[in-house]
Scaffold this active site. Structure first.
Site, PDB file in Angstrom:
ATOM      1  N   PHE A   1       0.865  -1.189   0.000  1.00 37.25           N
ATOM      2  CA  PHE A   1       0.000   0.000   0.000  1.00 37.25           C
ATOM      3  C   PHE A   1       0.899   1.236   0.000  1.00 37.25           C
ATOM      4  CE2 PHE A   1      -2.580   3.397   1.672  1.00 37.25           C
ATOM      5  CZ  PHE A   1      -3.699   3.287   0.880  1.00 37.25           C
TER       6      PHE A   1
ATOM      7  N   ASP B 140       1.751  -4.272   8.981  1.00 30.83           N
ATOM      8  CA  ASP B 140       0.622  -3.392   8.686  1.00 30.83           C
ATOM      9  C   ASP B 140      -0.629  -4.267   8.647  1.00 30.83           C
ATOM     10  OD1 ASP B 140      -1.354  -1.786   7.654  1.00 30.83           O
ATOM     11  OD2 ASP B 140      -0.049  -0.767   6.227  1.00 30.83           O
TER      12      ASP B 140
ATOM     13  N   TYR C 234     -10.809   2.105  10.393  1.00 35.63           N
ATOM     14  CA  TYR C 234     -12.035   2.411   9.637  1.00 35.63           C
ATOM     15  C   TYR C 234     -12.415   1.381   8.585  1.00 35.63           C
ATOM     16  CZ  TYR C 234      -8.606   4.615   6.418  1.00 35.63           C
ATOM     17  OH  TYR C 234      -7.539   4.890   5.613  1.00 35.63           O
ATOM     18  N   LYS C 235     -11.676   0.281   8.503  1.00 38.00           N
ATOM     19  CA  LYS C 235     -12.016  -0.750   7.523  1.00 38.00           C
ATOM     20  C   LYS C 235     -12.894  -1.803   8.216  1.00 38.00           C
ATOM     21  CE  LYS C 235      -7.785   0.260   4.941  1.00 38.00           C
ATOM     22  NZ  LYS C 235      -8.344   0.763   3.668  1.00 38.00           N
TER      23      LYS C 235
ATOM     24  N   ARG D 216     -12.109  -4.358  -6.976  1.00 37.30           N
ATOM     25  CA  ARG D 216     -11.897  -4.973  -5.671  1.00 37.30           C
ATOM     26  C   ARG D 216     -13.235  -5.084  -4.940  1.00 37.30           C
ATOM     27  NH1 ARG D 216      -8.045  -2.255  -1.111  1.00 37.30           N
ATOM     28  NH2 ARG D 216      -9.693  -0.716  -1.390  1.00 37.30           N
TER      29      ARG D 216
END
Lengths: 406, 406
Positions: B125, B195, B220-221, B365
């Site tokens: 990422f 991560d 927040y995921k 995705r």
């Protein structure tokens, strides 16, 4: 005018052009809130916006809100509102992270351009010094702790290369002469990061005119952005373009959603954005800033000083020592009075609905935010203060025993 | 079991022990939300808590809420809840700042102890690499960009000293073998920062057992903490005590409210706190985490994989190439399919209420968060996907033209 009675205070309230702003706030009954210098109360519009952001945007539009509700632009739109309050170009302020993190960004980027010593005043708000200590340790840079009493000539004579300095001191509320400090910094080839935490939203700043190029500031004090609201960075466009700040997270990238392999800083102050911003908190700040639309900041500063004057005059009669600029002098939004048992006094006042705060070891601090406090409020708070002091009602076990953390 | 029909999917829903969790969420009518890997939806309890925090605490108790509403402890209480989800000691996780900022803290502190090269995988990422680029530039440290296809032996053979690595890859959802990577890091005298952004809350992590000592992750995921929710840092107690992270803001101080002149790091992971946290956003995350109380994370991981399998099988029939681990293989919560006009397909799906996302240049995705998605939902989403693909309805101007930023 000098306020000698509640009637005098009432007369000032009646003539106060800022008085209607009080309607933006829904303060609890029976409370006189003298701690807006630490945490501003919620504007009604901010609570409304929070509900809309959480229920309608997050709850209904979900991920699409990044585009449809303008979340992606919030750091800039919110920054532009702050810019107008502090005398900066609307493109030169961005809202992001905390004051501490933002100091690190600016100081580390500036240190790369101006290698040398980092400097701060010993009596500065602690985090300013702590962050420079951390940066000095990481980069093996010299660190200078300046005497708080010294002026700009003295500060740069010691070889400071990157200095952090509060525009309004968190204890005393003394206002720094930004232009004078910038002039000395210019002569020394040094730079200043202004900490506007206790200044933005209460004094009439004009960063551009004063020659200030870099600043950070807090969203949750006089800007009323909510507890731990995001902070901001100001960097003048031309100066910003030379800076590479190391907290180079994806939101500061020139084209974040290209997912490029290498970092390329965004235009100007945008490069000070880092990770994904806390949208709920930032939306609240954004709405809270609308309370300041069309306000004359010189009137706000003058009222803050006048409110502080009322309280100082009453404190003088109690023979209390103030560490703040005196009656009639330039001053930020708060006053601090010395008293050995100040903690207990503040607790006793809170029990009576007058909320101030205490700063160790012996400072009672009272803030006078002009948007929601009237002259009569301050007069009444001074009454309560006088009663607590003269009756020594603070000297009771429930007030003396330290319980509160903040 | 392999799902060949909607009836098969319904049977799985009927037997699903996680199905009742759906009631914690109030998802909009007509939407199948396959983007919880990017932004989780609001749990009802989180919206309730937000209202309480904003109106009752901030609005009524004002500054006192730092003590009375437990705001000051939130980074630790919230961290302890995350710890139980990722297999860490409850004292070893703290919630603070963003993933980007937290990577910088850990990487810079570790670099001081393990001088040498910083390393990341090229297809990681973006922010992970960007932050290491910034740190390398600030400290004049070497930086190694590893081939994403390589394993741990190859990674450390190149001399990496501090490596960042995703536990679940943001594009492919491949799950890293944490124990195997840690074993190689140990041999090389190197350290890994994990991560967990796409892993926490969807796979069954056991950091302690796998020997992981340092990690960051996103709120927040899959944790559903709200847009830009604060992130977290995990640092195993013994290892944390050796670290001096340079973002040494006042909230990480051992005794913040002593306002001491010099920074002294707080115990263990507390030293990774920095500035004042965004309480509104953090309260929401804290409440959202309660949805995970008493959930078996191995069941969550198994369901995520099963949901992904349904979608992959349907995609296979459309001859689409997947970059994710295949049917039956270990996988995180999403699958990514390659298609040149993927952007338009995703837009066409969104128009039909099936929300996924697109990652440039050609990846569609789709996330399968097991807390609020059923097997039938995924079957129905695959129906919509098949219709959009076979009818080529994506090939319309309103979908082809790029408008959305995220």
């Amino acid at each position: 005018m000098t306020v000698h009675s509640r009637k005098d205070a009432e007369a000032l309230d009646a003539a106060d052009p800022l008085a209607p702003l009080r309607e933006h706030f829904d303060l609890p009954e029976g409370v006189i809130y003298l701690d807006g210098n630490s945490l501003g109360p919620p504007p009604r519009s901010a609570l409304k916006r929070l509900h809309e952001t959480a229920h309608n945007h997050w709850g209904k539009d979900l991920i699409k809100s990044w585009n449809t509700a303008g979340w992606i632009d919030l750091p800039k739109t919110c920054g532009a509102k702050i810019a107008t309050l502090v005398g900066a170009d609307p493109n030169d302020v961005i809202v992001c992270d905390s004051v501490s993190v933002n100091i690190f960004k600016l100081a580390s980027a500036l240190l790369k351009l101006h290698p040398g010593a980092l400097a701060y005043e010993q009596d500065e708000f602690p985090t300013d010094g702590y962050i420079l200590q951390g940066l000095a340790n990481l980069t093996n840079s010299p660190l200078i702790k300046l005497n708080h009493q010294g002026g700009p000539v003295e500060a740069f004579a010691g070889g400071a290369s990157v200095l952090i300095k509060s525009a309004v001191h968190y204890k005393t509320a003394a206002i720094a002469d930004i232009a004078a400090w910038e002039a000395e910094a210019g002569k020394a080839g040094a730079v200043i990061i202004w900490d506007l935490s206790h200044a933005a939203g209460v004094i009439n700043l004009d960063l551009e005119a004063a020659g200030a190029r870099f600043a950070v500031g807090c969203g949750y004090k006089y800007l009323n952005g909510g507890p731990g609201a995001p902070a901001f960075v100001y960097a003048q466009r031309k100066a910003a373009e030379k800076l590479n700040q190391p907290l180079s997270g994806w939101m500061g990238h020139a084209h974040a959603f290209d997912f490029a392999g290498d970092y390329a800083p965004g235009e100007g102050v945008k490069r000070f954005a880092c990770g994904t911003p806390p949208i709920l908190s930032m939306s609240v700040l954004d709405a809270a800033l609308d309370v300041f639309a069309d306000i004359d900041m010189s009137a706000v500063e003058a009222k803050a000083k006048a409110l502080g004057d009322i309280f100082l005059l009453r404190a003088q009669k109690l023979s209390l020592e103030s560490v703040s600029p005196g009656i009639g002098e330039s001053r930020g939004g708060h006053v601090s009075l010395k008293f050995k048992d100040g903690y207990a006094v503040v607790q006793a006042l809170i029990a009576r609905g007058v909320i101030g705060d205490f700063r160790t070891p012996d400072l009672m601090r009272f803030g006078f935010a002009p948007l929601y406090l009237g002259y009569s409020d301050v007069w009444d708070a001074a009454d309560a203060f006088e009663q607590v002091m003269t009756s020594e009602s603070w000297n009771a076990p429930e007030f003396i025993t330290r319980k509160a953390v903040i």
